[in-house]
Design a protein around this motif. Structure first.
Motif, PDB file in Angstrom:
ATOM      1  N   HIS A   1      -1.239 -10.675   2.176  1.00  0.00           N
ATOM      2  CA  HIS A   1      -1.291  -9.935   0.911  1.00  0.00           C
ATOM      3  C   HIS A   1      -0.186  -8.888   0.860  1.00  0.00           C
ATOM      4  CE1 HIS A   1      -5.357 -11.481   1.622  1.00  0.00           C
ATOM      5  NE2 HIS A   1      -5.341 -11.711   0.323  1.00  0.00           N
ATOM      6  N   VAL A   2       0.182  -8.541  -0.342  1.00  0.00           N
ATOM      7  CA  VAL A   2       1.077  -7.399  -0.540  1.00  0.00           C
ATOM      8  C   VAL A   2       0.443  -6.510  -1.603  1.00  0.00           C
ATOM      9  CG1 VAL A   2       3.184  -8.650   0.064  1.00  0.00           C
ATOM     10  CG2 VAL A   2       2.420  -8.573  -2.326  1.00  0.00           C
TER      11      VAL A   2
ATOM     12  N   ALA B   1      -1.694  -8.497  -4.484  1.00  0.00           N
ATOM     13  CA  ALA B   1      -1.342  -9.881  -4.811  1.00  0.00           C
ATOM     14  C   ALA B   1      -1.238 -10.702  -3.535  1.00  0.00           C
ATOM     15  CB  ALA B   1      -0.010  -9.909  -5.563  1.00  0.00           C
ATOM     16  N   ASP B   2      -1.249 -12.023  -3.692  1.00  0.00           N
ATOM     17  CA  ASP B   2      -1.039 -12.879  -2.531  1.00  0.00           C
ATOM     18  C   ASP B   2       0.461 -13.051  -2.284  1.00  0.00           C
ATOM     19  OD1 ASP B   2      -0.027 -14.828  -4.213  1.00  0.00           O
ATOM     20  OD2 ASP B   2      -1.839 -16.059  -4.189  1.00  0.00           O
ATOM     21  N   LEU B   3       0.830 -13.890  -1.327  1.00  0.00           N
ATOM     22  CA  LEU B   3       2.236 -14.004  -0.928  1.00  0.00           C
ATOM     23  C   LEU B   3       3.088 -14.752  -1.957  1.00  0.00           C
ATOM     24  CD1 LEU B   3       1.917 -14.668   2.909  1.00  0.00           C
ATOM     25  CD2 LEU B   3       2.299 -12.501   1.715  1.00  0.00           C
TER      26      LEU B   3
ATOM     27  N   LEU C   1       3.961  -3.026   1.305  1.00  0.00           N
ATOM     28  CA  LEU C   1       3.557  -2.172   0.192  1.00  0.00           C
ATOM     29  C   LEU C   1       4.822  -1.690  -0.521  1.00  0.00           C
ATOM     30  CD1 LEU C   1       1.521  -0.289  -1.346  1.00  0.00           C
ATOM     31  CD2 LEU C   1       1.852   1.363   0.530  1.00  0.00           C
ATOM     32  N   GLY C   2       4.872  -1.884  -1.833  1.00  0.00           N
ATOM     33  CA  GLY C   2       5.973  -1.370  -2.636  1.00  0.00           C
ATOM     34  C   GLY C   2       5.452  -0.225  -3.493  1.00  0.00           C
TER      35      GLY C   2
ATOM     36  N   LEU D   1       7.321  -8.200  -1.777  1.00  0.00           N
ATOM     37  CA  LEU D   1       7.583  -9.612  -1.474  1.00  0.00           C
ATOM     38  C   LEU D   1       9.038  -9.818  -1.043  1.00  0.00           C
ATOM     39  CD1 LEU D   1       5.557 -11.317  -4.346  1.00  0.00           C
ATOM     40  CD2 LEU D   1       5.059 -11.444  -1.892  1.00  0.00           C
ATOM     41  N   ASP D   2       9.965  -9.116  -1.710  1.00  0.00           N
ATOM     42  CA  ASP D   2      11.379  -9.188  -1.305  1.00  0.00           C
ATOM     43  C   ASP D   2      11.545  -8.728   0.137  1.00  0.00           C
ATOM     44  OD1 ASP D   2      12.045 -10.058  -3.783  1.00  0.00           O
ATOM     45  OD2 ASP D   2      13.103  -8.242  -4.416  1.00  0.00           O
TER      46      ASP D   2
END
Lengths: 387, 387
Positions: free
Chosen positions: B84-85, B100-102, B146-147, B364-365
């Motif tokens: 997860h992220v 969210a998921d990957l 985490l963003g 994700l990035d």
């Protein structure tokens, strides 16, 4: 699985040719062993390609500097003299031509003054004549490629979509005109400020800088950007066009210099600004005030671009960059009031030929795209001196 | 020449793993033959890598949709559910969390209102609690990455270098705070407008658009750019910061809505703007005037960015993008007066969660950079649910 067919082999040979050519150009004067190492190709293939490219005029074998005992090593060199490119800068007040070899080394330059009132046909004829004179002075036959810079907005096809400074210039298809005049040369056209930014980035004050804004300070103003190492023209070719933005009255900034009371009334219009700088440098208070007001008005335009893109460097270009000693410091002060982050400020190192040199850079890029990036077809025989 | 040693072979295997993983993720549910074709690897190598990645929890083999007779084909799928992220958006008026998921598929969202006066410690605690609640609602253990988005300028290390909107926020090392709180997760921090632009580009109003300016219209204003498909942060993280530019009074634009006489005096501050839009939509003349004045003030900021970078698209983001029906048309009219080239204008499609979704994209990035671009080391075993 079947092996590569005849078409694949031809294509492989073309790719190898371009690899070797690129390696030799970038390395300067490499020996065969260096070309083998940098290209990733086998020695036999490299030797074969070198002979083939030499036979067609692209490369030449010369003795290398002797570094030890034994027979002298052979070195290879890109024949930059095998072809020529030209840059043209067409403005309201003059036309400049530059001719260079395939490494961008300048061989000749020509400058012709014009008046803003000159007709379209006469201006095109003046530009054509300047190009011819320049080619002849350089001892160059026809150029392989021509990069043309002009005041105003230019679309992707090389047509002037908008130009206030030169009467009758809007709507002119400059690319088509020079294609007809210089065929079969490759012709590329761009806005003069954008070409100036390109030139500063390639060979001037901004070498190695990824993000920069160039502000043209001269009889004409202009703004251009290199972002992430690439010229930012905008989605409609209008990047840096602040002409309609309220409060950014930089096109009128020069009036502060023109009206300077320390400049005698008999000094003609085109020379008044330079004279105002000279008087300010001599310490005359009213000239110093005029320069301060000029810089303040220009700073609003610079601050607008700086606030939006936050570049690492601001290059002051155009004819007045010669007076950078009077411009850069007060400009930095103004920016510190108007921007949350102030870039380094440098004056152009290329001077008045900046945009024409940008034309040379654009022409060289065009040749690279045709010859190196597009690997279809064999490199031509340079006995025919064109693309 | 000697063949590849053990280190080279290990590296080759790691590269192959990443190639196969990338191909499966991008293709969705490819069959082995499709993976072989897209990866350029041999079938034996692909089969081996697939088994190995499945054994470590990255991929799963499932029956493919049956398209003909014979035994059902096998298809492979990236296990987006394996990790997860999270995205966090910390503003003066509230905190939003998204998990969210990957693959970026949203599993849960949480919103907590705050007041601008909240202390630094309480705001951080509110954000941490919102993140925990959101993870728990998503049924996710610790996030891989985490963003975090925040109002104000953020430097490359994740520190808030300047923030007017939140008291005590300037100087805060947000990255260090959340690294300590969420270890061993990867933590990345950016300005909230920049994250909003990233989200619109990846999954919102600007998918497929290379050059865009995003203007945040809400209780807070902000500006961000995607140029050539990449977020333009600026050389000092200050791109789009127009706060010191004279004549661009967009941060005060909202006052036109707040002071609208058609909004009853007892409507609280945070709701007055939305009410003014509602009254304007209902046709009340004084509310319509207030909206027109608001749009005119915002248009000066938009025109500034548009004139400098000439984007293909202007996205109106922020909470007021819900009132795009009242904003976009007059905004286009104003721009046609202030810019030589007017971009297409679209309203955000992601609404209030935009910046938090940008945090998800940034997270994700970050995972992609760690896992896919950097090919050193083997992909981990997902039994341990972290990087």
């Amino acid at each position: 699985m079947p092996g590569p067919g005849g078409g694949d082999l031809a294509r492989l040979r073309q790719l190898n040719e371009r690899t070797v050519l690129r390696v030799v150009r970038e390395a300067g004067r490499p020996r065969v062993a260096e070309i083998v190492a940098a290209s990733g190709l086998g020695r036999t293939v490299v030797e074969e390609v070198l002979q083939s490219l030499a036979g067609r005029g692209w490369l030449v074998e010369e003795p290398a500097a002797v570094t030890g005992r034994g027979r002298p090593a052979r070195a290879w060199r890109f024949r930059a003299e095998a072809g020529h490119v030209a840059g043209l800068d067409i403005g309201a007040h003059g036309v400049r031509a530059v001719v260079a070899d395939l490494s961008g080394h300048v061989l000749a330059t020509v400058h012709e003054r014009t008046t803003p009132a000159l007709t379209r046909q006469k201006r095109l004829r003046t530009a054509g004549a300047a190009l011819d004179t320049c080619l002849s002075e350089a001892g160059a036959p026809a150029p392989w490629a021509l990069g043309v810079g002009t005041t105003g907005q230019v679309d992707a096809t090389g047509r002037v979509t908008h130009c206030n400074a030169i009467p009758g210039w809007t709507g002119l298809d400059l690319a088509a005109h020079f294609r007809a005049a210089t065929a079969p040369a490759l012709v590329v056209v761009d806005n003069d400020s954008q070409l100036a930014a390109l030139a500063e980035h390639r060979r001037g004050a901004a070498v190695g800088v990824g993000d920069l804004v160039l502000m043209q300070a001269g009889l004409r103003t202009g703004m251009a950007m290199i972002l992430d190492g690439r010229l930012r023209r905008g989605s409609h070719g209008a990047a840096g066009d602040l002409s309609l933005l309220r409060g950014v009255a930089w096109e009128a900034a020069i009036e502060h210099l023109h009206r300077c009371p320390d400049v005698p009334a008999d000094v003609p219009g085109v020379d008044r600004a330079e004279r105002a700088f000279a008087e300010a440098r001599a310490g005359r208070p009213r000239a110093r005030t005029a320069v301060r007001r000029y810089v303040r008005a220009m700073a609003v335009a610079a601050a607008t671009a700086v606030s939006v893109v936050d570049p690492a460097l601001l290059v002051v270009g155009g004819a007045f960059s010669r007076s950078a000693d009077l411009i850069c410091e007060p400009l930095a002060e103004e920016l510190s009031r108007l921007c949350s982050s102030v870039p380094e400020i440098r004056a152009s190192t290329l001077g008045a030929e900046c945009a024409a040199l940008g034309g040379v850079a654009l022409a060289l890029d065009g040749i690279d795209r045709r010859l190196l990036a597009d690997s279809r077809g064999r490199l031509p025989d340079l006995g025919v001196n064109s693309l």
